[in-house]
Design a protein around this motif. Structure first.
Motif, PDB file in Angstrom:
ATOM      1  N   PHE A  48       0.852  -1.199   0.000  1.00  9.59           N
ATOM      2  CA  PHE A  48       0.000   0.000   0.000  1.00  9.59           C
ATOM      3  C   PHE A  48       0.884   1.244   0.000  1.00  9.59           C
ATOM      4  O   PHE A  48       1.808   1.331   0.805  1.00  9.59           O
ATOM      5  CB  PHE A  48      -0.870   0.032   1.259  1.00  9.59           C
ATOM      6  CG  PHE A  48      -1.677  -1.220   1.473  1.00  9.59           C
ATOM      7  CD1 PHE A  48      -2.919  -1.381   0.871  1.00  9.59           C
ATOM      8  CD2 PHE A  48      -1.188  -2.248   2.280  1.00  9.59           C
ATOM      9  CE1 PHE A  48      -3.666  -2.537   1.075  1.00  9.59           C
ATOM     10  CE2 PHE A  48      -1.927  -3.401   2.494  1.00  9.59           C
ATOM     11  CZ  PHE A  48      -3.169  -3.547   1.889  1.00  9.59           C
ATOM     12  N   VAL A  49       0.569   2.169  -0.859  1.00  7.46           N
ATOM     13  CA  VAL A  49       1.284   3.448  -0.846  1.00  7.46           C
ATOM     14  C   VAL A  49       0.316   4.529  -0.373  1.00  7.46           C
ATOM     15  O   VAL A  49      -0.737   4.751  -0.989  1.00  7.46           O
ATOM     16  CB  VAL A  49       1.852   3.802  -2.232  1.00  7.46           C
ATOM     17  CG1 VAL A  49       2.573   5.149  -2.180  1.00  7.46           C
ATOM     18  CG2 VAL A  49       2.806   2.712  -2.710  1.00  7.46           C
ATOM     19  N   HIS A  50       0.683   5.131   0.743  1.00  4.81           N
ATOM     20  CA  HIS A  50      -0.098   6.226   1.328  1.00  4.81           C
ATOM     21  C   HIS A  50       0.458   7.514   0.722  1.00  4.81           C
ATOM     22  O   HIS A  50       1.603   7.888   1.014  1.00  4.81           O
ATOM     23  CB  HIS A  50       0.111   6.156   2.852  1.00  4.81           C
ATOM     24  CG  HIS A  50      -0.408   7.313   3.624  1.00  4.81           C
ATOM     25  ND1 HIS A  50       0.005   7.586   4.900  1.00  4.81           N
ATOM     26  CD2 HIS A  50      -1.290   8.260   3.310  1.00  4.81           C
ATOM     27  CE1 HIS A  50      -0.621   8.663   5.342  1.00  4.81           C
ATOM     28  NE2 HIS A  50      -1.400   9.093   4.399  1.00  4.81           N
ATOM     29  N   VAL A  51      -0.321   8.171  -0.117  1.00  4.31           N
ATOM     30  CA  VAL A  51       0.194   9.350  -0.822  1.00  4.31           C
ATOM     31  C   VAL A  51      -0.112  10.584   0.016  1.00  4.31           C
ATOM     32  O   VAL A  51      -1.268  11.011   0.118  1.00  4.31           O
ATOM     33  CB  VAL A  51      -0.430   9.490  -2.231  1.00  4.31           C
ATOM     34  CG1 VAL A  51       0.223  10.658  -2.963  1.00  4.31           C
ATOM     35  CG2 VAL A  51      -0.273   8.196  -3.025  1.00  4.31           C
ATOM     36  N   ARG A  52       0.945  11.151   0.608  1.00  3.51           N
ATOM     37  CA  ARG A  52       0.755  12.291   1.517  1.00  3.51           C
ATOM     38  C   ARG A  52       1.124  13.610   0.859  1.00  3.51           C
ATOM     39  O   ARG A  52       0.564  14.643   1.214  1.00  3.51           O
ATOM     40  CB  ARG A  52       1.661  12.157   2.741  1.00  3.51           C
ATOM     41  CG  ARG A  52       1.662  10.817   3.383  1.00  3.51           C
ATOM     42  CD  ARG A  52       2.569  10.818   4.580  1.00  3.51           C
ATOM     43  NE  ARG A  52       1.969  11.635   5.622  1.00  3.51           N
ATOM     44  CZ  ARG A  52       1.906  11.289   6.899  1.00  3.51           C
ATOM     45  NH1 ARG A  52       2.440  10.157   7.283  1.00  3.51           N
ATOM     46  NH2 ARG A  52       1.351  12.063   7.777  1.00  3.51           N
ATOM     47  N   LEU A  77      -4.827   5.998  -0.890  1.00  4.69           N
ATOM     48  CA  LEU A  77      -4.008   4.785  -0.903  1.00  4.69           C
ATOM     49  C   LEU A  77      -3.916   4.258  -2.323  1.00  4.69           C
ATOM     50  O   LEU A  77      -4.941   4.131  -3.002  1.00  4.69           O
ATOM     51  CB  LEU A  77      -4.647   3.695  -0.038  1.00  4.69           C
ATOM     52  CG  LEU A  77      -4.757   3.969   1.455  1.00  4.69           C
ATOM     53  CD1 LEU A  77      -5.598   2.871   2.122  1.00  4.69           C
ATOM     54  CD2 LEU A  77      -3.374   4.024   2.095  1.00  4.69           C
ATOM     55  N   VAL A  78      -2.710   3.955  -2.764  1.00  3.27           N
ATOM     56  CA  VAL A  78      -2.562   3.192  -3.997  1.00  3.27           C
ATOM     57  C   VAL A  78      -2.352   1.749  -3.552  1.00  3.27           C
ATOM     58  O   VAL A  78      -1.356   1.430  -2.882  1.00  3.27           O
ATOM     59  CB  VAL A  78      -1.392   3.677  -4.866  1.00  3.27           C
ATOM     60  CG1 VAL A  78      -1.431   2.959  -6.220  1.00  3.27           C
ATOM     61  CG2 VAL A  78      -1.431   5.186  -5.058  1.00  3.27           C
ATOM     62  N   VAL A  79      -3.330   0.922  -3.879  1.00  3.59           N
ATOM     63  CA  VAL A  79      -3.279  -0.483  -3.463  1.00  3.59           C
ATOM     64  C   VAL A  79      -2.547  -1.252  -4.561  1.00  3.59           C
ATOM     65  O   VAL A  79      -3.018  -1.333  -5.696  1.00  3.59           O
ATOM     66  CB  VAL A  79      -4.709  -1.034  -3.248  1.00  3.59           C
ATOM     67  CG1 VAL A  79      -4.651  -2.489  -2.793  1.00  3.59           C
ATOM     68  CG2 VAL A  79      -5.473  -0.171  -2.257  1.00  3.59           C
ATOM     69  N   ALA A 132      -8.688  -4.201   0.116  1.00  6.78           N
ATOM     70  CA  ALA A 132      -9.366  -2.932  -0.192  1.00  6.78           C
ATOM     71  C   ALA A 132     -10.764  -2.919   0.415  1.00  6.78           C
ATOM     72  O   ALA A 132     -11.205  -1.913   0.986  1.00  6.78           O
ATOM     73  CB  ALA A 132      -9.435  -2.735  -1.707  1.00  6.78           C
ATOM     74  N   MET A 133     -11.457  -4.046   0.321  1.00  5.45           N
ATOM     75  CA  MET A 133     -12.808  -4.092   0.894  1.00  5.45           C
ATOM     76  C   MET A 133     -12.761  -3.979   2.411  1.00  5.45           C
ATOM     77  O   MET A 133     -13.587  -3.282   3.015  1.00  5.45           O
ATOM     78  CB  MET A 133     -13.505  -5.389   0.472  1.00  5.45           C
ATOM     79  CG  MET A 133     -14.993  -5.369   0.707  1.00  5.45           C
ATOM     80  SD  MET A 133     -15.828  -4.249  -0.430  1.00  5.45           S
ATOM     81  CE  MET A 133     -17.116  -3.608   0.611  1.00  5.45           C
ATOM     82  N   MET A 171      -5.727  -0.921  -7.488  1.00  2.00           N
ATOM     83  CA  MET A 171      -6.691   0.191  -7.524  1.00  2.00           C
ATOM     84  C   MET A 171      -6.186   1.278  -6.595  1.00  2.00           C
ATOM     85  O   MET A 171      -5.186   1.100  -5.896  1.00  2.00           O
ATOM     86  CB  MET A 171      -8.090  -0.270  -7.088  1.00  2.00           C
ATOM     87  CG  MET A 171      -8.215  -0.643  -5.620  1.00  2.00           C
ATOM     88  SD  MET A 171      -9.904  -1.070  -5.126  1.00  2.00           S
ATOM     89  CE  MET A 171      -9.957  -2.812  -5.511  1.00  2.00           C
ATOM     90  N   MET A 172      -6.885   2.397  -6.564  1.00  2.00           N
ATOM     91  CA  MET A 172      -6.643   3.399  -5.526  1.00  2.00           C
ATOM     92  C   MET A 172      -7.897   3.444  -4.656  1.00  2.00           C
ATOM     93  O   MET A 172      -8.996   3.096  -5.104  1.00  2.00           O
ATOM     94  CB  MET A 172      -6.392   4.785  -6.117  1.00  2.00           C
ATOM     95  CG  MET A 172      -5.153   4.853  -6.982  1.00  2.00           C
ATOM     96  SD  MET A 172      -4.536   6.544  -7.236  1.00  2.00           S
ATOM     97  CE  MET A 172      -5.839   7.266  -8.230  1.00  2.00           C
ATOM     98  N   ILE A 173      -7.719   3.911  -3.434  1.00  2.00           N
ATOM     99  CA  ILE A 173      -8.878   4.157  -2.554  1.00  2.00           C
ATOM    100  C   ILE A 173      -8.701   5.535  -1.928  1.00  2.00           C
ATOM    101  O   ILE A 173      -7.645   5.827  -1.335  1.00  2.00           O
ATOM    102  CB  ILE A 173      -8.997   3.140  -1.400  1.00  2.00           C
ATOM    103  CG1 ILE A 173      -8.861   1.702  -1.894  1.00  2.00           C
ATOM    104  CG2 ILE A 173     -10.332   3.315  -0.685  1.00  2.00           C
ATOM    105  CD1 ILE A 173      -8.881   0.673  -0.760  1.00  2.00           C
ATOM    106  N   ALA A 174      -9.724   6.363  -2.090  1.00  2.00           N
ATOM    107  CA  ALA A 174      -9.777   7.655  -1.396  1.00  2.00           C
ATOM    108  C   ALA A 174     -10.659   7.470  -0.162  1.00  2.00           C
ATOM    109  O   ALA A 174     -11.702   6.810  -0.232  1.00  2.00           O
ATOM    110  CB  ALA A 174     -10.374   8.714  -2.311  1.00  2.00           C
TER     111      ALA A 174
END
Ligand SMILES: Cc1cc2nc3c(=O)[nH]c(=O)nc-3n(C[C@H](O)[C@H](O)[C@H](O)COP(=O)(O)O)c2cc1C
Length: 200
Positions: A48-52, A77-79, A132-133, A171-174
């Motif tokens: 997971f990449v947490h884009v800050r 998050l970029v999963v 992700a879910m 995927m990404m998750i906002a």
């Protein structure tokens, strides 16, 4: 909130309060639970990449056809998945088990994945999607909303986050504080159309 309520109230929210900040403890709690999700052979392919960085978020938004949740959600998050996780010291995926079980697991992993690129990718996608879910449902319990996303240029985002060659993006998750209700649900298909007994 119980799981059923989290499922019922989770919607893909696109408009977030850009001023709202989730605490580091909340983010950590979310991720600590995400990694309890199931994976084949317990390989835990997800990364997971947490884009800050706001500038990076802005670049990712450009690569996402301007979708506002990319910059405005508290957490982006970029999963991703490590396509070669199966081949990277696989004993560690059963490190709490006795040696003979570890050996058995490693043999199974090698038999299943060696020279099978489709299995490597499919399993990564399954694992990352399940995580992700978990993230989206727990976010709901924490009082947040989310939006899963694949509406972006995968190659550009891969370059921006410096995705390793042997990884892929799922995927990404906002995630954040909703500022606007989503449109009513598009409409679920009748259960009879999608749920079968024994055969199609
Ligand atoms: C893999 C995936 C990718 C999606 N990509 C986007 C996206 O890029 N932008 C967006 O606004 N919604 C995106 N969505 C959200 C869907 O539009 C949404 O899940 C669907 O319309 C059902 O609505 P609901 O999630 O509110 O129940 C995506 C959903 C999934 C599962």
């Amino acid at each position: 909130m119980d799981v059923k309520q989290a499922i019922q109230t989770r919607r893909s929210v696109k408009v977030y309060d850009p001023e709202y900040r989730m605490s580091e403890d909340e983010i950590r709690m979310l991720m600590e639970h995400a990694i309890l999700s199931p994976t084949a052979f317990n390989i835990q392919h997800w990364r997971f990449v947490h884009v800050r960085d706001p500038a990076l978020r802005a670049e990712i938004r450009n690569a996402s056809w301007g979708q506002p949740q990319v910059t405005d959600a508290s957490l982006l998050l970029v999963v991703c998945m490590d396509l070669k996780a199966w081949d990277k010291n696989p004993q560690r995926y059963s490190r709490n088990a006795p040696p003979h079980i570890q050996d058995h697991m490693v043999t199974g992993i090698r038999q299943y994945y060696t020279n099978n690129e489709q299995a490597q990718r499919d399993e990564g996608m399954r694992s990352a999607s399940l995580a992700a879910m978990s993230i989206m449902l727990l976010a709901r319990e924490m009082g947040y909303d989310s939006c899963p996303m694949d509406g972006f240029d995968f190659d550009v985002v891969a370059r921006l986050i410096r995705l390793p060659q042997d990884h892929a993006i799922c995927m990404m998750i906002a995630i954040g504080k909703k500022m606007q209700e989503p449109r009513p649900r598009g409409g679920q298909l009748d259960l009879d159309e999608v749920f079968f007994t024994d055969h199609f």
